[in-house]
Design an enzyme around this catalytic site. Structure first.
Site, short mmCIF file in Angstrom:
data_model
loop_
_atom_site.label_atom_id
_atom_site.label_comp_id
_atom_site.label_asym_id
_atom_site.label_seq_id
_atom_site.Cartn_x
_atom_site.Cartn_y
_atom_site.Cartn_z
CG ASN A 74 -1.88 -1.05 1.39
OD1 ASN A 74 -2.58 -1.18 0.20
ND2 ASN A 74 -2.58 -1.48 2.21
CG HIS B 81 -4.30 -7.02 4.67
ND1 HIS B 81 -5.25 -7.64 3.86
CD2 HIS B 81 -4.03 -5.66 4.15
CE1 HIS B 81 -5.64 -6.61 2.88
NE2 HIS B 81 -4.62 -5.50 3.02
CE1 TYR C 206 -2.99 -5.12 -0.31
CE2 TYR C 206 -4.00 -7.06 -0.38
CZ TYR C 206 -3.91 -5.92 -0.10
OH TYR C 206 -5.23 -5.31 -0.02
#
Length: 796
Positions: free
Chosen positions: A217, A267, A276
């Site tokens: 992210n 996560h 990811y």
């Protein structure tokens, strides 16, 4: 996977910025397409970066009239014209089927709307689309961007729904589309779009490395900031994006990011090298290439950790072009993404990262890509129409430039920080998925992967030689029995969709998960506690060359339902009739046939491999046609029925078993005769112990002694004073002892080996030699990471 993205209005001249990028990176690129007859003038460094970003996302050096590009580009044009025909700007939507005001779907529909505009811009910019240079098409893109800016994505709007759409999904598409259409947009339009991005992705979004601003992210947020800086000619934004990448680079010891053992977690609780991890290596490879040689080049020495991750983190999970599902998280339930597409996309990112790597790294990585490509037996990698034009061009260039194809590796790789292991024999690859208090059973969220309950309960996935490789990508996830994942021990207690909670909330209260490996052999174990059940068990896997010895003990439950250990649950495809032979008896390939064997010694499934049951075992087999839908496991999937044939082989431990056990040897890729011969060979590998206290094997032929001690104990001449995983590999007059402490308490472990030892040749600094001579005694300080600690001795 995102669609390919184009460039400015002269980009049907597709290589317009190639010279700038090539000169900066010191590359020799293939010649540009013939249509690239004129290059835009590069006025300053911002223009140069904008043109480079376009080229990185669009692709260069390909012939638009040749396959696979011609078909891909034509399809792009068809999609763009369909989007244009359906576009109907109205209050609350740009397309009628994508309402922007629905609280449940509005943010996702916003991103989807920007995605359609991006497709239209690509078709205008790319050659060979049938809409190349279409003034009406690009004018509609500008109107659409303005409409969405007015309706929903502007500096006065408050976000709702999924944060990702506002900070990553939509701004990426806004900025990339504006880069494509740059020459057709006014300064005022660009100012409006960048102001909206500044509102939702302010500098503070990367001020602290925590929450949703970590790992992949954070990389995505930096990508947004860098592109916004380039498009808006803002040096401070580009510098911020570069500097905010630095926290992504170092190894972590908890939470999100790369670990020194090669693990990648996102996560907090999920093994995520795929999905990811794909996002992270995608963003980093692009940003490294974008900024290389510029005022804002990434010079942090820790960027080498990212380069090292190609071989430490990504390559171990790529098998002949696919990315093993054990690290794909909830993405396994996505209808449009499978292990094949994930693997090929990551291969393209590796090819891009190679552009800025050392010559030695570049040659090794290209050799790996060529090897994966040549060994693939499904849809050919270099013509896969699901890949973007840019990725197809990157892969073709990497394969063509590779000095030679790298062979497939062999041996085990352990990833204790994410409870995963991989083993490769001469003709197979296998992956093992476990769960602990550190790593969740599975991840569900956003309505995805609703029935992945048991994928962390010791799922042993494998691909054998000669098999096409689509075992888990050919409709496996919507059709497989979620209670019969291969390798798992499970309670048949019915579970609800999303059982245990979302985003990794479902984690067992166990710590003994992991093992020891020496690069040739490995011992791995899992203290299993069932998801929302009373089931407990001790499971071990011993990776021994071309076979995997699987042991289970202490299997106990009180749920009032049967408990099973699933030796395999093979997907035979839509019409598979692969022959199953048990102890020489070939069984009819009749769907619905269920056979029960009181004392089977071996089984073989044609085209897949063999199974050996030491000392005989009660075994159940079932052929069945299974029908399911993607929507049942992912609310975003279709309700169209999918049917596949399966062969299941399992041990029935009965209802509410107490201290049940199992033992089998998996022979992936073995032929029938090999399986029968191995079953008769009692000396190749012997089971020394299979109890809730210790599970161990030995092989004089391999020089191997391996044990998982669940508590202090002794077997086969090995003894420990506490929980540990131990390997002893003897060769000639030396032996290597490898020890790991999966419970990770940091407590020292004393090891005794009843074998004459003349001296200790080499040892890890964490090893203290207490005695040699008639036997060996060591004290090992294993630390808290389950790292394998090795000692080499000279035998007496």
């Amino acid at each position: 996977m995102s669609s390919p993205q184009g460039s400015s209005r002269r980009t049907f001249l597709t290589a317009s910025g190639t010279g700038v990028a090539a000169a900066t990176l010191g590359l020799t690129l293939p010649p540009a397409p013939a249509s690239a007859a004129q290059l835009p003038v590069v006025a300053d460094e911002f223009d140069a970066l904008r043109l480079r970003w376009r080229d990185l996302t669009l692709g260069t050096g390909f012939d638009a009239t040749a396959e696979p590009y011609a078909t891909k580009l034509a399809a792009l044009g068809t999609s763009a014209r369909a989007a244009l025909a359906a576009m109907a700007p109205a209050n609350g939507s740009l397309w009628p089927d994508l309402p922007l005001t629905d609280p449940a779907t509005g943010s996702a529909n916003m991103s989807s709307s920007y995605g359609r505009l991006n497709t239209m811009a690509q078709a205008w910019a790319q050659p060979g689309t049938g809409s190349t240079g279409d003034a009406g098409l690009i004018a509609a893109v500008g109107k659409g961007l303005d409409h969405l800016c007015t309706q929903i994505y502007n500096e006065n709007t408050k976000s709702f729904g999924n944060w990702w759409d506002w900070q990553i999904g939509s701004p990426r598409l806004v900025l990339d589309t504006a880069v494509i259409a740059y020459d057709t947009l006014t300064a005022g339009q660009i100012a409006h779009y960048t102001a909206a991005v500044d509102h939702f992705v302010p500098d503070s979004a990367v001020a602290v490395y925590s929450g949703t601003s970590t790992g992949a992210n954070r990389t995505d947020l930096c990508r947004v900031l860098a592109t916004r800086g380039v498009l808006g000619r803002n040096a401070a934004k580009i510098a911020l994006a570069r500097d905010a990448l630095s926290p992504v680079f170092p190894y972590v010891t908890g939470g999100d990011g790369l670990y020194a053992d090669g693990s990648f977690v996102q996560h907090t609780w999920i093994a995520y090298t795929g999905s990811y991890g794909e996002v992270q290596i995608d963003g980093l490879s692009r940003l490294f290439a974008l900024l290389a040689g510029s005022t804002w080049a990434v010079t942090d020495p820790n960027r080498q950790i990212i380069l090292d991750s190609v071989e430490r983190s990504y390559a171990p999970f790529i098998h002949d072009g696919l990315m093993m599902d054990c690290v794909n998280g909830r993405a396994i339930s996505r209808q449009t993404t499978d292990d094949q597409l994930m693997g090929r996309t990551i291969m393209a990112h590796i090819a891009m990262l190679a552009l800025g790597a050392s010559p030695a790294e570049r040659d090794r990585w290209r050799g790996m890509i060529k090897g994966w490509t040549e060994r693939n037996r499904t849809t050919p990698v270099l013509t896969d129409q699901r890949l973007s034009v840019a990725n197809l061009a990157l892969l073709r260039a990497a394969v063509d430039a590779a000095p030679s194809a790298a062979p497939a590796p062999t041996g085990p790789r352990l990833f204790p920080a994410m409870d995963r292991a991989v083993h490769r024999g001469a003709r197979f690859a296998a992956s093992l998925s476990m769960a602990s208090s550190r790593i969740a059973y599975y991840e569900n969220g956003n309505g995805e992967n609703l029935r992945g309950w048991h994928t962390g309960s010791g799922m042993l996935a494998w691909w054998g030689e000669g098999f096409a490789g689509d075992q888990y990508s050919d409709g496996f996830w919507p059709t497989a029995d979620p209670y019969r994942m291969p390798g798992t021990t499970v309670s048949r207690k019915p579970l609800a969709d999303g059982e245990g909670g979302a985003w990794g909330a479902a984690r067992p209260a166990t710590t003994w998960v992991g093992g020891a490996g020496d690069g040739t052999y490995a011992a791995v174990g899992q203290h299993l506690k069932g998801l929302s059940s009373t089931l407990t068990a001790r499971k071990s896997w011993f990776f021994a060359g071309d076979e995997i010895v699987c042991l289970g003990a202490g299997i106990t439950a009180a749920d009032g339902v049967p408990v099973e250990t699933v030796a395999d649950h093979r997907n035979l495809g839509a019409a598979g009739t692969n022959a199953l032979t048990v102890d020489g008896r070939r069984l009819p390939a009749t769907p619905g046939r269920h056979d029960s064997f009181r004392r089977a010694h071996w089984a073989h499934l044609a085209g897949h491999g063999g199974y050996v049951f030491p000392d005989g075992a009660a075994v159940q087999t079932l052929r069945e046609e299974r029908t399911g839908t993607w929507k049942a496991i992912n609310t975003g999937g279709t309700a169209d029925p999918v049917t596949r044939r399966y062969l299941s082989l399992w041990f029935d431990h009965g209802t509410d078993p107490t201290d049940a056990s199992y033992a089998y040897v998996l022979l992936p890729g073995a032929r029938q005769l090999e399986t029968a011969v191995r079953a008769a060979d009692r000396d190749k590998v012997r089971i020394l112990a299979n109890s809730p206290l210790v599970q161990a094997i030995s092989s004089r032929r391999l020089g191997l002694l391996a044990a998982n001690f669940w508590t202090a104990g002794a077997t086969g001449g090995l003894g420990v004073n506490g929980p540990a995983s131990v390997l002893v590999h003897t060769a000639h007059r030396t032996a290597t002892l490898s020890l790991a402490a999966p419970e990770r308490t940091g407590a020292p472990v004393e090891l005794t080996w009843d074998r004459p030892v003349r001296s200790v040749a080499t040892r890890d600094p964490r090893v203290e030699v207490l005695a040699t001579g008639r036997s060996l005694r060591l004290r090992v300080a294993p630390g808290t990471s389950c790292e394998t600690v090795r000692t080499e001795v000279v035998l007496g």
